[in-house]
Design an enzyme around this catalytic site. Structure first.
Site, PDB file in Angstrom:
ATOM      1  N   HIS A  74       0.839  -1.469  -0.101  1.00  0.00           N
ATOM      2  CA  HIS A  74      -0.056  -0.218  -0.077  1.00  0.00           C
ATOM      3  C   HIS A  74       0.826   1.436  -0.220  1.00  0.00           C
ATOM      4  CE1 HIS A  74      -3.635  -2.334   1.803  1.00  0.00           C
ATOM      5  NE2 HIS A  74      -3.139  -2.722   0.580  1.00  0.00           N
ATOM      6  N   GLU A 123       1.147   3.295   1.986  1.00  0.00           N
ATOM      7  CA  GLU A 123       1.673   3.829   3.224  1.00  0.00           C
ATOM      8  C   GLU A 123       2.651   3.637   3.839  1.00  0.00           C
ATOM      9  OE1 GLU A 123      -3.110   4.297   3.786  1.00  0.00           O
ATOM     10  OE2 GLU A 123      -1.391   3.002   2.777  1.00  0.00           O
ATOM     11  N   CYS A 125      -5.760   1.603   5.802  1.00  0.00           N
ATOM     12  CA  CYS A 125      -7.258   0.218   6.789  1.00  0.00           C
ATOM     13  C   CYS A 125      -6.502  -0.117   7.703  1.00  0.00           C
ATOM     14  CB  CYS A 125      -6.395  -0.681   5.325  1.00  0.00           C
ATOM     15  SG  CYS A 125      -5.240  -1.701   5.173  1.00  0.00           S
ATOM     16  N   CYS A 158      -2.558  -0.854   7.960  1.00  0.00           N
ATOM     17  CA  CYS A 158      -1.574   0.773   8.166  1.00  0.00           C
ATOM     18  C   CYS A 158      -1.034   1.153   8.716  1.00  0.00           C
ATOM     19  CB  CYS A 158      -2.303   1.059   6.613  1.00  0.00           C
ATOM     20  SG  CYS A 158      -1.897   0.699   4.755  1.00  0.00           S
TER      21      CYS A 158
END
Length: 165
Positions: free
Chosen positions: A61, A63, A91, A94
């Protein structure tokens, strides 16, 4: 609004704009358009955009990518006194990584009503039992961040419909 808070909002918008540019790059690569920037002392030390599809890595992701980049830059897995700017509410995966990295501040654009872990679905950042608490600011350039995502998924639905015909 004081001039200091106006300056802070302007800075947040500037860094979020840079994260948006990374989100747009992700979209061009066929990834869900999310971009992230990590800043320490006014300097960008980490950048990331979504790459789970192209990297065959469910943890890739934006992040996580930005945190990996920043950790390499600092030579430390702890990202103390850093701010993470991301175009979409993180999410649970993360959010956990943000807390483990000890990021001081999270700034995100659009809410994520399906997987958001900073208040939209659950709020892991507010969990008092956890030993680190990241300051959270939301809604920075939310319309722009949401528009990039909406356009991406709209185009995907159009392509899927054409393929079915």
């Amino acid at each position: 609004m004081t001039s200091n808070s106006a300056q802070s909002l302007e800075q947040d918008q500037t860094f979020m704009s840079l994260a948006l540019a990374l989100a747009e790059q992700a979209a061009l690569a066929g990834e869900v358009p999310v971009g992230a920037i990590i800043v320490k002392d006014g300097e960008i030390i980490g950048r990331g955009s979504n790459a789970p599809i192209s990297s065959h890595d469910p943890s890739a992701h934006a992040e996580i990518q930005a945190m990996r980049d920043a950790a390499k830059h600092l030579g430390n897995y702890r990202l103390v006194d850093c701010t993470l700017y991301v175009t979409l509410e993180p999410c649970a995966m993360c959010t956990g990584a943000i807390q483990h990295a000890r990021i001081a501040r999270l700034v995100y654009g659009a809410n994520d009503q399906k997987t958001g872990a900073c208040g939209s679905v659950v709020n892991l950042m507010a969990e008092q039992k956890l030993n680190h608490h990241t300051q959270v600011a939301s809604g920075i350039l939310a319309n722009e961040c949401g528009a990039v995502l909406s356009h991406f998924f709209s185009e995907r639905r159009k392509q899927a419909k054409l393929q079915r015909q």
